[in-house]
Design an enzyme around this catalytic site. Structure first.
Site, mmCIF file in Angstrom:
data_model
loop_
_atom_site.group_PDB
_atom_site.id
_atom_site.type_symbol
_atom_site.label_atom_id
_atom_site.label_comp_id
_atom_site.label_asym_id
_atom_site.label_seq_id
_atom_site.Cartn_x
_atom_site.Cartn_y
_atom_site.Cartn_z
ATOM 1 N N GLU A 62 46.994 20.320 63.033
ATOM 2 C CA GLU A 62 45.653 19.783 63.153
ATOM 3 C C GLU A 62 45.573 18.918 64.407
ATOM 4 O O GLU A 62 45.124 19.366 65.430
ATOM 5 C CB GLU A 62 45.274 19.017 61.886
ATOM 6 C CG GLU A 62 43.778 18.853 61.760
ATOM 7 C CD GLU A 62 43.276 18.839 60.324
ATOM 8 O OE1 GLU A 62 44.046 19.109 59.400
ATOM 9 O OE2 GLU A 62 42.082 18.541 60.141
ATOM 10 N N GLU A 71 47.388 9.660 54.601
ATOM 11 C CA GLU A 71 46.053 10.262 54.601
ATOM 12 C C GLU A 71 45.329 10.043 53.277
ATOM 13 O O GLU A 71 44.129 9.840 53.236
ATOM 14 C CB GLU A 71 46.175 11.774 54.860
ATOM 15 C CG GLU A 71 44.854 12.523 54.826
ATOM 16 C CD GLU A 71 45.005 13.993 55.198
ATOM 17 O OE1 GLU A 71 46.130 14.526 55.041
ATOM 18 O OE2 GLU A 71 44.019 14.602 55.644
HETATM 19 C C1 RAM Z 1 40.860 16.484 57.610
HETATM 20 C C2 RAM Z 1 41.256 15.724 58.817
HETATM 21 C C3 RAM Z 1 40.471 14.479 59.101
HETATM 22 C C4 RAM Z 1 39.179 14.410 58.390
HETATM 23 C C5 RAM Z 1 38.608 15.749 58.082
HETATM 24 C C6 RAM Z 1 37.300 15.703 57.364
HETATM 25 O O1 RAM Z 1 41.297 17.807 57.765
HETATM 26 O O2 RAM Z 1 42.604 15.418 58.733
HETATM 27 O O3 RAM Z 1 41.194 13.323 58.827
HETATM 28 O O4 RAM Z 1 38.303 13.685 59.206
HETATM 29 O O5 RAM Z 1 39.489 16.534 57.365
#
Ligand code: RAM
Length: 918
Positions: free
Chosen positions: A500, A770
């Site tokens: 990503e 996250e």
């Molecule tokens: C995830 C990303 C990011 C977020 C989006 C909506 O895949 O890691 O942190 O902003 O989604």
């Protein structure tokens, strides 16, 4: 005596190769006296240090300018030419009219400003043969993972193996005559490039030319290579990598996103003492071949076979008989811009904390810190031995490396030895996010001497430090800082490890203010914001990701709004009005685009591109709470309008400001009608709903106390736990604090049961995760489909620590950037001590408080040329420094008023201590 220090030009110390026509100056004052202020300044600019010293033939003399400003002072002399280096210095008059000495001289140098300054052409490298892949299969199939997804990851990896290509090298020999005075290289690439001269690396930066939308803007770099050249034969060498240009990108496994063939553009300019000039440029005379670099991909990793090195290839006298000619493409220099701010650099080295031998030749290295970069390997062994390094953030329960959450990113480096002594290897065009490294095939015993973690990032000098009496809180601060370090690489990325690593706007806006406290991110965000403007669609869409590589027409609430929030944040921290002016069109276009489709003040249309809802994230990754997406959307619609009104006001556009004030009022009314009940409940009744309504001025004044009460009750119902996702998290503690519940803010902060910041720390986190439940004792890992352990968004609580707990805040108007600070700490006895240091653009601000028996002590420091409104937390009747608040009189302190729980003073620059006792 006042000294002038920290001279900067366009935020940089002596920048080389800029293309800003009227660059801005910055300096700071140093003085041991209280109340030092600048009353006037004078700047001199000259073509040489000698001219500057003699004050003759100056290019520009500002004259004595009556002004307190020491930031963003624009050069206003004659236009500068390409390549011109100029020197400058400044002196000031203090508050008593005393003149300081002139500062030490500083300089800046212009890059290539005209299109026809470029004489080089694009060198296109003929496509080399495909590289053989030699991986040991390792993608473990685990239950719980969507089988199709794993299949897709494997497919993308297999496709990579098929298509991976060796990194081409290009070279050119040339003569340097006698009497060389100076030399510059201007260079860039489509792809990544590593430049060397006479066998030596040029520059100490990585991943050049950086990442922008290459179709719109391509940065070139300028290097001073005078000392690398010798009279006689010399050689230039360039290695090209795929990088963002054509490497594997995102979970979609895109390849060749910006183009098919890597290309280089090089222009070496020699200037001799007699004034003559020569230029060596990329053209058809260069030769190309491949060598040891079998492939290098940002997500997949690198394979380097040292047996295939071509020794001496970037030095003079090399036999290039077997090298091929490059082909040439004419250059259109329109898209070329000078690099703004520094490129990625090594910022630290980490020694392993532990190395375990899992089986003969296979080791597991623990660096003790989740980091971003790569490993430097030292190895001795027979030619043809391949050492494999795999990277991961976590371990499985059996102690082996966990990599499933990297998804498509194989993150594997392979080094094949040439034999014959110690070999030292570092990869060239890849980076990984990891704490653990699995080393396979290492010949001999692997120890700390053989393997070192190399941490890289876009340099953003640290500006903040925060230390408290609570070990867990200190670790949280550390994790926030490392989350930032690992994700400020060219663009503000969401995460650095999986497939990503993108400039997600929602993450950037929620974390931006925290980032400004931790580090000097002015240049970093200034550059990225031009990419944000570049990414805007002709209709007005701002995307969710910048550079935009997924869906350019899909601005989601709280994501696209970064286009307004981040510039405003930079204005607050650095006072950059030129940036606001530059972004103004982009910001207004975005908001007007929304207004046009949503005249009723509810953001219902144009919310997610196609309208399918797939890019409408709501309060992303909240935990056991579902904030209605309409609430999030309308709240950010309002917030963007409110900020744009302020921005217009800062820029002196009063008409616009009034229009956006009205727009805000309209959205506010719509929000109240649609989402707020008469007893102060926000639709959905989530923490995020309440904090957005409270913080964005959407809750009717009279209902604020009851709304705050609902918020606190929700927290209590959850046993004192939070439920906020990316959108609410940064506002939670501020909302509580602003509404009289600082006690609850501290409870949340210091909690270590699930879900909380402390929970991850109790389980060994060294960066911000996250997800609140990225790993739990009950459930283990969350789905590998999306589970990063280095994602800064939840670290946005850092903002509260500096602004509220320590109380270091700036005035917004008429000026920001801590020229007039507001020092107002919100202490709580649940934390005994806190000390925050913040190096603002005007200098160091300190706020340190402690509870000691019956006394509360608060020490502050304010830099010269600034003042502050200081709120000493003292209940009515409390004595401050042994006196009643009103009568406290000290040099530099003026009493202003008594507030319910604070005594307010105006304070001049200097150190102060307040002791509050009952
Ligand atoms: C995830 C990303 C990011 C977020 C989006 C909506 O895949 O890691 O942190 O902003 O989604």
């Amino acid at each position: 005596m006042t000294r002038i220090v920290a001279l900067r030009c366009e935020y940089a110390q002596n920048p080389l190769g800029i293309d800003c026509e009227y660059p801005r100056f910055y300096w700071r004052l140093e003085s041991s006296q209280r109340g030092t202020r600048q009353s006037a300044y004078q700047i001199l600019v000259a073509s040489s240090p000698e001219a500057l010293a003699e004050r003759t033939s100056l290019l520009w003399d500002s004259g004595k300018v009556h002004s307190e400003h020491s930031t963003h002072i624009a050069y206003a002399g004659p236009s500068l030419q390409s390549r011109q280096r100029v020197w400058w210095q400044v002196r000031i008059w203090d508050e008593q009219g005393q003149i300081s000495d002139y500062s030490e001289p500083a300089w800046w140098e212009m890059g290539l400003l005209q299109r026809d300054d470029w004489r080089g052409q694009w060198m296109v490298v003929p496509e080399p043969e495909q590289a053989a892949a030699h991986f040991s299969p390792h993608l473990a199939q685990q239950s719980g993972v969507l089988a199709e997804e794993i299949e897709r990851w494997q497919y993308i990896q297999a496709e990579f193996d098929e298509k991976a290509r060796p990194c081409p090298m290009v070279r050119k020999e040339f003569r340097v005559g006698a009497g060389l005075k100076q030399a510059r290289v201007y260079a860039t690439a489509r792809g990544l490039y590593l430049l060397s001269l006479n066998g030596q690396r040029v520059g100490d930066d990585y991943f050049r030319p950086g990442w922008t939308d290459y179709h719109q803007r391509l940065q070139y770099q300028t290097y001073d290579v005078t000392s690398l050249l010798v009279p006689g034969e010399n050689a230039l060498g360039v290695i090209l990598g795929d990088g963002w240009y054509r490497g594997v990108m995102s979970w979609l496994g895109q390849r060749n996103f910006y183009g098919q063939a890597v290309q280089a553009l090089v222009q070496l300019e020699l200037e001799y003492s007699d004034g003559s000039r020569e230029v060596v440029v990329s053209d058809e005379s260069w030769k190309t071949a491949t060598g040891a670099l079998q492939y290098s991909d940002m997500l997949m990793g690198e394979a380097y076979d040292a047996r295939l090195e071509q020794p001496g290839w970037n030095q003079a006298g090399f036999d290039e008989a077997h090298w091929q000619a490059v082909t040439i493409q004419p250059l259109d220099a329109t898209l070329l811009v000078a690099q703004y701010g520094p490129g990625v650099q090594k910022v630290a080295e980490l020694t392993p904390q532990q190395i375990r031998e899992l089986q003969p030749g296979t080791y597991l290295v623990d660096l003790g810190q989740n980091m971003v970069g790569w490993m430097r390997l030292r190895v001795t062994g027979p030619a043809g031995t391949t050492v494999q390094l795999r990277f991961g953030e976590m371990l499985q329960s059996d102690g082996t490396l966990y990599t499933e959450n990297l998804r498509t990113a194989r993150a594997t480096d392979l080094y094949t030895l040439k034999g014959g002594g110690e070999e030292v290897y570092e990869p060239h065009f890849t980076f990984h996010g990891f704490r653990y490294v699995e080393v396979t095939g290492y010949p001999g015993q692997l120890t700390n001497e053989h393997i070192t973690g190399i941490v890289v990032q876009t340099p953003t000098p640290p500006t903040g430090s925060l230390l408290s009496s609570n070990a867990m809180l200190n670790q949280l601060v550390h994790n926030i800082e490392w989350g930032q370090r690992g994700n400020f690489l060219e663009v503000p990325t969401d995460c650095p490890q999986r497939d990503e690593r993108l400039g997600w706007m929602g993450d950037a806006q929620i974390f931006a203010r925290t980032a400004t406290y931790n580090a000097d991110v002015a240049a970093f965000f200034t550059r990225w914001l031009s990419d944000v403007a570049d990414a805007q669609s002709p209709e007005g869409w701002l995307p969710n990701i910048v550079p935009s590589i997924i869906d350019p027409k899909a601005g989601a609430p709280a994501w696209a709004d970064a286009g307004i929030i981040v510039p405003w944040t930079l204005y607050l921290a650095y006072g950059d009005t030129r940036l606001l002016a530059r972004q103004y069109t982009s910001m207004t276009r975005w908001l007007e685009f929304l207004v046009e489709a949503n005249p009723d003040g509810r953001w219902r249309k144009r919310r997610n591109g196609g309208g399918e809802g797939q890019w409408d994230f709501g309060d992303w990754l909240s935990i056991e709470a579902e904030t209605p997406k309409d609430v999030v959307a309308d709240a950010f619609f309002a917030h963007s309008a409110a900020l744009l009104a302020k921005i217009a006001r800062v820029l002196g556009r009063e008409d616009d400001a009034m229009r956006y004030d009205k727009l805000f009022a309209r959205i506010q009314t719509a929000f109240q009608t649609s989402h707020i009940t008469s007893d102060g409940r926000v639709a959905g009744e989530t923490q995020t709903g309440y904090v957005l309504a409270l913080r964005f001025g959407l809750m009717p004044e009279a209902l604020r106390p009851i709304a705050a009460q609902h918020l606190v009750e929700d927290i209590q119902r959850r046993g004192g736990h939070l439920s906020t996702g990316f959108v609410g998290v940064a506002h939670l503690l501020p909302a509580l604090t602003e509404n009289g519940r600082v006690d609850v803010a501290y409870q949340l902060l210091l909690k270590d049961t699930f879900p909380s910041w402390g929970y991850s720390i109790r389980h060994g986190a060294t960066t911000i995760w996250e997800r609140w439940d990225g790993w739990t004792a009950e459930k283990g890992f969350q789905t590998p489909l999306m589970n990063s352990f280095n994602h800064y968004s939840f670290g946005s609580v850092g903002e509260w620590l500096y602004r509220y707990a320590a109380g270091i805040e700036t005035q917004e108007m008429p000026e920001a950037a801590f020229k007039q600070s507001i020092l107002r700490p919100f202490p709580d006895p649940s934390l005994q001590r806190l000390r925050a240091v913040y190096d603002s653009i005007h200098g160091r601000i300190v706020s340190a408080w402690a509870y000691e028996e019956s006394t509360f002590t608060w020490q502050i420091e304010l830099p010269p040329n600034t003042t502050a409104a200081v709120y000493v937390p003292a209940a009515p009747g409390a004595l401050i420094n042994g006196q009643e608040a009103q009568v406290l009189r000290e040099e530099g302190i003026t009493f202003v008023r008594r507030e319910e729980n604070a005594a307010v003073y105006t304070v001049q620059a200097g150190h102060y201590q307040f002791m509050v006792s009952m």
